[in-house]
Scaffold this motif. Structure first.
Motif, PDB file in Angstrom:
ATOM      1  N   MET A 134       0.855  -1.187   0.000  1.00  9.16           N
ATOM      2  CA  MET A 134       0.000   0.000   0.000  1.00  9.16           C
ATOM      3  C   MET A 134       0.892   1.239   0.000  1.00  9.16           C
ATOM      4  N   LEU A 142       2.248   5.043   0.434  1.00 12.72           N
ATOM      5  CA  LEU A 142       2.107   5.990   1.543  1.00 12.72           C
ATOM      6  C   LEU A 142       1.068   7.060   1.228  1.00 12.72           C
ATOM      7  N   ASP A 197      -1.566   6.719  -0.682  1.00  7.79           N
ATOM      8  CA  ASP A 197      -2.894   6.120  -0.550  1.00  7.79           C
ATOM      9  C   ASP A 197      -3.276   5.966   0.926  1.00  7.79           C
ATOM     10  N   LEU A 198      -2.278   5.588   1.745  1.00  2.29           N
ATOM     11  CA  LEU A 198      -2.543   5.450   3.177  1.00  2.29           C
ATOM     12  C   LEU A 198      -2.952   6.787   3.782  1.00  2.29           C
ATOM     13  N   TRP A 199      -2.263   7.842   3.377  1.00  3.28           N
ATOM     14  CA  TRP A 199      -2.602   9.190   3.856  1.00  3.28           C
ATOM     15  C   TRP A 199      -4.010   9.578   3.436  1.00  3.28           C
ATOM     16  N   GLU A 233      -6.547   7.614   2.643  1.00  5.11           N
ATOM     17  CA  GLU A 233      -7.555   6.813   3.325  1.00  5.11           C
ATOM     18  C   GLU A 233      -7.749   7.268   4.773  1.00  5.11           C
ATOM     19  N   SER A 234      -6.636   7.591   5.441  1.00 10.52           N
ATOM     20  CA  SER A 234      -6.733   8.031   6.836  1.00 10.52           C
ATOM     21  C   SER A 234      -7.439   9.374   6.940  1.00 10.52           C
ATOM     22  N   ARG A 271     -11.271  -4.975   3.283  1.00  5.95           N
ATOM     23  CA  ARG A 271      -9.896  -4.616   2.933  1.00  5.95           C
ATOM     24  C   ARG A 271      -8.965  -5.821   3.057  1.00  5.95           C
ATOM     25  N   ALA A 283      -5.245  -6.488   1.823  1.00 11.75           N
ATOM     26  CA  ALA A 283      -4.586  -5.613   2.785  1.00 11.75           C
ATOM     27  C   ALA A 283      -3.981  -6.438   3.914  1.00 11.75           C
ATOM     28  N   HIS A 308      -1.112  -2.838   7.248  1.00  7.97           N
ATOM     29  CA  HIS A 308      -1.811  -1.758   6.547  1.00  7.97           C
ATOM     30  C   HIS A 308      -3.007  -1.263   7.358  1.00  7.97           C
ATOM     31  N   ALA A 355      -1.645   0.619  10.404  1.00  6.36           N
ATOM     32  CA  ALA A 355      -1.092   1.911  10.011  1.00  6.36           C
ATOM     33  C   ALA A 355      -2.190   2.921   9.720  1.00  6.36           C
ATOM     34  N   GLN A 356      -3.311   2.459   9.096  1.00  6.33           N
ATOM     35  CA  GLN A 356      -4.391   3.378   8.762  1.00  6.33           C
ATOM     36  C   GLN A 356      -5.010   3.985  10.018  1.00  6.33           C
TER      37      GLN A 356
END
Length: 392
Positions: free
Chosen positions: A1, A3, A5-7, A9-10, A305, A310, A314, A317-318
């Protein structure tokens, strides 16, 4: 995943419920604001306390003179010579003994059974610079001068409390007081002796009259200095007063203003820092609680997910990033509000605000750290979910 995309999503997860996120952030805002205000007000108040301390105490030195036998350690004229030292604004020599501290003083020599015949007061011999050195003010009349001293005039000046005890409120008719059956004309009443409160209830006489009360030798020297010169004058004064026997003089100097500032700041910090930490803990508990509720509400999302590939890290982290974003937002807002509050309090009190620029950087980081720690347990719980159980 990735970074990015993680940002995304969060951030989307935090903004999906804006009201809940705002209320959760409020706890961190209050905690960070309290901490910033505590540190800012502590520094500002400490600086103000030292400023007031400097006005009187930090410019006052006392030199205690022991009895020197036949040869006095300090002469009456030595105090005047102290003015030659750079930084000295005034100096006064005093003489007081145990015998002169309890003398019967009466305002008249008539026996009146309806009134108190006299008062037990202290008699102190002092040079004419006393009001200037102690920052006193003449309530009535005047202080005796060098002429009175040279002529050995039988005049006295009463402290404000001593005059009240003797019932002398006016000098219009040149009142007299009687000490040891001898009359002395009262030419003044001095008040506002903030540095030497004990002199407010004393009878002050010129040095020439001191031997009448056993006050022949100087027992104390008061020195008023300019701001910042007290430490230097404390070292020089004994040498100037008694060059041959300076080691026998005891100097009482004010403590360092820096130590006073640090002490005041530490006291205020210790008093209010607990309040800030409690507010911060309450904010962390709120973030943890809301994050845990969010995990329970998004069980199906977590299962989907995981089913799409996922990993546990992941998911963890989210949710950790979401709680950290909430804490970071609270830290930024709290630091801003805290700075504004410190400046506002200082402006209202007419103080000089003292702000540490590092607070603007540390406070948001502290908020993010609180959010990270608060979201640790909910994130780990979300990461442990199995896809099949979550989807079911």
């Amino acid at each position: 995943m990735k970074l990015l995309d993680l940002w995304a999503e969060s951030l989307a997860g935090m903004l999906a419920r804006p009201m809940r996120s705002a209320l959760t952030t409020l706890g961190t805002v209050l905690g960070i604001t309290t901490l910033v205000v505590t540190l800012g007000i502590a520094a500002t108040a400490g600086n103000q306390i030292v400023g007031r301390f400097d006005e009187l105490l930090a410019t006052s030195i006392t030199v205690e003179v022991p009895r020197g036998g036949h040869n006095p350690l300090v002469t009456w004229g030595a105090a005047k010579e102290l003015r030659g030292l750079r930084g000295v604004t005034s100096a006064t020599a005093l003489a007081q003994s145990d015998d002169s501290s309890n003398l019967v003083v009466t305002a008249n020599n008539l026996l009146d059974p309806t009134r108190v015949a006299g008062q037990t007061l202290a008699v102190v011999a002092a040079t004419p610079d006393l009001p200037e050195t102690t920052r006193g003010r003449m309530v009535a009349g005047r202080f005796y001068d060098a002429g009175h001293v040279a002529r050995h005039d039988r005049v006295v000046v009463l402290g404000e409390q001593a005059a009240e005890m003797l019932g002398i409120t006016s000098l219009e008719h040149s009142p007299a007081v009687f000490i040891k059956d001898r009359a002395y004309t009262v030419i003044g009443i001095v008040g506002g002796l903030r540095r030497e409160q004990i002199l407010s209830s004393a009878v002050l006489v010129p040095p020439g009259l001191g031997p009448d009360f056993g006050l022949k030798d100087v027992t104390r020297v008061l020195v008023a200095t300019q701001l910042g010169a007290a430490e230097l004058i404390a070292r020089q004064a004994p040498l100037a007063l008694s060059p041959d026997r300076s080691g026998e003089l005891q100097v009482i100097a004010p403590p360092s203003p820096k130590r006073a500032r640090d002490g005041a700041q530490d006291d205020v910090n210790g008093l209010f820092l607990v309040l800030g930490l409690v507010s911060l803990v309450v904010g962390a508990v709120g973030i943890a609680n809301v994050t845990l509720v969010t995990v329970m509400e998004r069980v199906s999302e977590i299962g989907l997910r995981r089913a799409l590939g996922a990993a546990r890290r992941h998911i963890a982290a989210q949710f950790l990033l979401e709680s950290s974003l909430i804490g970071l937002t609270g830290g930024v807002i709290g630091a801003s509000l805290g700075m504004v509050a410190v400046v506002a309090v200082a402006a209202v009190r007419q103080w000089t605000p003292v702000l540490d620029v590092r607070l603007a950087l540390v406070a948001p980081v502290a908020g993010a750290l609180v959010g990270l720690l608060a979201g640790l347990y909910p994130a780990l719980r979300a990461a442990r979910m199995e896809p099949v159980d979550a989807l079911r």
